[in-house]
Design a protein around this motif. Sequence first.
Motif, mmCIF file in Angstrom:
data_model
loop_
_atom_site.group_PDB
_atom_site.id
_atom_site.type_symbol
_atom_site.label_atom_id
_atom_site.label_comp_id
_atom_site.label_asym_id
_atom_site.label_seq_id
_atom_site.Cartn_x
_atom_site.Cartn_y
_atom_site.Cartn_z
ATOM 1 N N PHE A 111 32.584 32.971 42.671
ATOM 2 C CA PHE A 111 33.241 31.756 43.146
ATOM 3 C C PHE A 111 33.785 31.916 44.565
ATOM 4 C CE2 PHE A 111 36.649 34.037 40.914
ATOM 5 C CZ PHE A 111 37.689 33.997 41.833
ATOM 6 N N ASP A 112 33.737 33.132 45.124
ATOM 7 C CA ASP A 112 34.169 33.337 46.515
ATOM 8 C C ASP A 112 33.484 34.587 47.043
ATOM 9 O OD1 ASP A 112 35.619 33.006 48.905
ATOM 10 O OD2 ASP A 112 37.115 34.453 48.245
ATOM 11 N N GLU A 113 32.899 34.477 48.214
ATOM 12 C CA GLU A 113 32.153 35.617 48.760
ATOM 13 C C GLU A 113 32.198 35.584 50.278
ATOM 14 O OE1 GLU A 113 27.647 37.564 48.512
ATOM 15 O OE2 GLU A 113 28.075 35.609 47.610
ATOM 16 N N ASN A 114 32.395 36.762 50.890
ATOM 17 C CA ASN A 114 32.279 36.896 52.331
ATOM 18 C C ASN A 114 31.632 38.231 52.652
ATOM 19 O OD1 ASN A 114 34.375 38.923 52.292
ATOM 20 N ND2 ASN A 114 35.900 37.275 52.238
ATOM 21 N N ARG A 115 31.671 38.620 53.897
ATOM 22 C CA ARG A 115 30.964 39.847 54.310
ATOM 23 C C ARG A 115 31.528 41.099 53.675
ATOM 24 N NH1 ARG A 115 31.553 43.405 58.493
ATOM 25 N NH2 ARG A 115 33.367 42.252 59.262
ATOM 26 N N ARG A 116 32.834 41.096 53.372
ATOM 27 C CA ARG A 116 33.477 42.318 52.894
ATOM 28 C C ARG A 116 33.854 42.313 51.420
ATOM 29 N NH1 ARG A 116 38.290 43.949 56.761
ATOM 30 N NH2 ARG A 116 38.456 45.504 55.094
ATOM 31 N N SER A 117 33.855 41.156 50.777
ATOM 32 C CA SER A 117 34.299 41.126 49.386
ATOM 33 C C SER A 117 33.634 39.998 48.612
ATOM 34 C CB SER A 117 35.827 40.978 49.312
ATOM 35 O OG SER A 117 36.226 39.712 49.820
ATOM 36 N N ALA A 118 33.757 40.083 47.300
ATOM 37 C CA ALA A 118 33.250 39.033 46.413
ATOM 38 C C ALA A 118 34.206 38.900 45.235
ATOM 39 C CB ALA A 118 31.842 39.361 45.926
ATOM 40 N N ARG A 119 34.439 37.673 44.816
ATOM 41 C CA ARG A 119 35.279 37.407 43.652
ATOM 42 C C ARG A 119 34.426 36.729 42.589
ATOM 43 N NH1 ARG A 119 38.630 36.855 48.044
ATOM 44 N NH2 ARG A 119 40.672 37.881 47.897
ATOM 45 N N LEU A 120 34.549 37.234 41.371
ATOM 46 C CA LEU A 120 33.715 36.723 40.290
ATOM 47 C C LEU A 120 34.568 36.276 39.108
ATOM 48 C CD1 LEU A 120 32.189 39.517 41.530
ATOM 49 C CD2 LEU A 120 30.359 38.588 40.108
ATOM 50 N N ASP A 121 34.099 35.235 38.444
ATOM 51 C CA ASP A 121 34.677 34.790 37.184
ATOM 52 C C ASP A 121 33.710 35.245 36.090
ATOM 53 O OD1 ASP A 121 36.520 32.770 35.599
ATOM 54 O OD2 ASP A 121 34.449 32.325 35.019
ATOM 55 N N VAL A 122 34.208 35.990 35.116
ATOM 56 C CA VAL A 122 33.354 36.528 34.055
ATOM 57 C C VAL A 122 33.841 35.996 32.712
ATOM 58 C CG1 VAL A 122 32.405 38.589 32.981
ATOM 59 C CG2 VAL A 122 32.983 38.624 35.413
ATOM 60 N N GLN A 123 32.958 35.303 31.992
ATOM 61 C CA GLN A 123 33.278 34.778 30.663
ATOM 62 C C GLN A 123 32.528 35.582 29.605
ATOM 63 O OE1 GLN A 123 32.080 30.637 31.359
ATOM 64 N NE2 GLN A 123 34.251 30.032 31.311
ATOM 65 N N VAL A 124 33.240 35.951 28.546
ATOM 66 C CA VAL A 124 32.651 36.726 27.457
ATOM 67 C C VAL A 124 32.696 35.878 26.183
ATOM 68 C CG1 VAL A 124 32.778 38.847 26.102
ATOM 69 C CG2 VAL A 124 33.454 38.875 28.514
ATOM 70 N N PHE A 125 31.505 35.563 25.631
ATOM 71 C CA PHE A 125 31.410 34.747 24.422
ATOM 72 C C PHE A 125 31.018 35.628 23.231
ATOM 73 C CE2 PHE A 125 30.886 31.786 27.873
ATOM 74 C CZ PHE A 125 31.536 30.629 27.429
ATOM 75 N N SER A 126 31.649 35.381 22.101
ATOM 76 C CA SER A 126 31.326 36.057 20.848
ATOM 77 C C SER A 126 31.184 35.000 19.766
ATOM 78 C CB SER A 126 32.428 37.048 20.469
ATOM 79 O OG SER A 126 32.167 37.629 19.208
#
Length: 434
Positions: free
Chosen positions: A401-416
Motif C-alpha cells: 500500500f506504500d512504496e518508494n525507493r528505500r522502503s515498502a509497506r505491506l498489508d498482510v491478511q491471513v485467512f483460515s
Amino acid sequence: MKTKHEQILEFIESLPIGEKLSVRLVAKELKVSEGTAYRAIKEAENSGLVSTIKRVGTIRIESKTGEHIENLTFEEIVNITDAEVHGGLSGLKKTLTKFVIGAMTEEAMLRYISEESLMIIGNREEAQQLSLEHGAAVLITGGFKPSQRVIDIANEKELPLISTSYDTFTVGTMINRAMTDQLIKKEIVRVQSIYTPLEHTQYLNKDDTVYTYRMLNVNSSHSRFPVVHSDNRLVGIVTAKDVVGKEDHVPIEKVMTKNPDHAKKHMSVASIAHTMIWDGLEVMPVVSDELTLIGIISRQDIMKAMQSIQKQPQSGDTISDQINQLINESDNDQFTFSVTPQTTDNMGTISFGVLSEVVTETVYNHLASRNKKNLVVEQMNLHYFNMIQLGNELTIKPSIFDENRRSARLDVQVFSENTLAAKAVVVCQLIQKK
C-alpha cells in the motif's frame, strides 16, 4: 613504538600450539597489569589465537581458516558434550569429518575407522586403543575413564581422548545437531568475509584539515572517511555534508561526527545492512574490540554478499527454511500454508512465533516476485483474531500500500477456513545501489 596490548598479542603468537597460558602468566612475563593482560587475551580469543576450554584452561591454538568452517573441531565436541580431556591436548583444534559409534567387534570396526573421525565408544580398552592407532580420536561415553596406556597412545598420536557422562545415543544426537548448526553458520556471511582491509582503506587523521579531505575525495568512490587518532583508534567520521562551506585550513577534528556507527568482524552482514539502510550510510568503519580501525565495509560490499547468499545451495535447514518449504504460491499473489504438528503450541493451535515467520517469509516471497530481492524486514505489527487449529489450511494475501525507493509497506491478511484470522502491517527497507 608498539603498545603493551600489541606486545602481548605478539607474545601469544610466539607461543607454540597447545601451550597453556593465563592472565597471571602473561602479566608476570611482560610486566604488565593483569587487566591489560586480560583484555589482550580476550582479543586473542576473538581472533582465534587462543581458546578457553572447560576443565583444561586457555591454550594457544592454530588459527582457524575459512575453508574449515563447515567442520566441527574436537574442541567444540568437548564443549557440546560437556566432556573431560584426558589426552591428545594438542589435537583439539583438528577437525572431524564424521563420527562412528563403536557398537561392533574390533575387527568390524576397522572398516569404519579413518583419519579425522571420532569414535564414540564405551569402556572397551582394546577398541579405544585400536581407534587411536588408526587415526581416529576417541570419545568415551557413560562416565567411564581411560587407562594410562590409552592416554599415552593419545598423547603420542596427538589425537584427543575425551570422556563424557552422557550415553552413546544422546552424544550421537548432540553431535549430529551440532554438525547441522555448523552448516547453517557457514551460510551466514559475516563482516570479516567481505570488508576492505586497512591497507586498501582511505582514512584521515584527526589532525588533518578540510583541504586533505577534499584532495582524498577527488579519486574516491565514496565521500565518507573514517577519522583516527595517532594510534589508529577510531574517533569519528567525516562526510561531504560536514565540510560544506568550511575553509581549507579548518582541522578535521572540528567538523567530524564523533562516535560514529561502526562494525566488528564477527557481526553478520544482515545486521550491518539493517543499520546502513536505516541511517542511509554508504560506508561504515570496521574496528577491533579496542576500536582500532581495521578497514571499511561499503554498500556495494553488502549488495555483493546478499547476491552471493541467494546463489548458495541450502546445506542446513533453519526454522525459516522449514516454514518456507510449507508455503506455496497460488494465483493472484496469494500464498497457502498448512498447519502441521511441528508448527503448533501445546494447545494445538499455531504458534505465534511460527505465524510471525509465515508472514515474514510470505512478504519476502511476494517482493522477490517483483524483483525486489535485497530487503530487510524492519517492523511488523501482527494481530491475531481467531485461533488457527492444527490441520487448517491458511491463505495469506500480501498487498503493497506504500512504496518508494528505500522502503515498502505491506498489508498482510491471513485467512483460515475462509475467515480472517490474523492481520499484519509489515515495513521493509529495500537495499539499493548508490
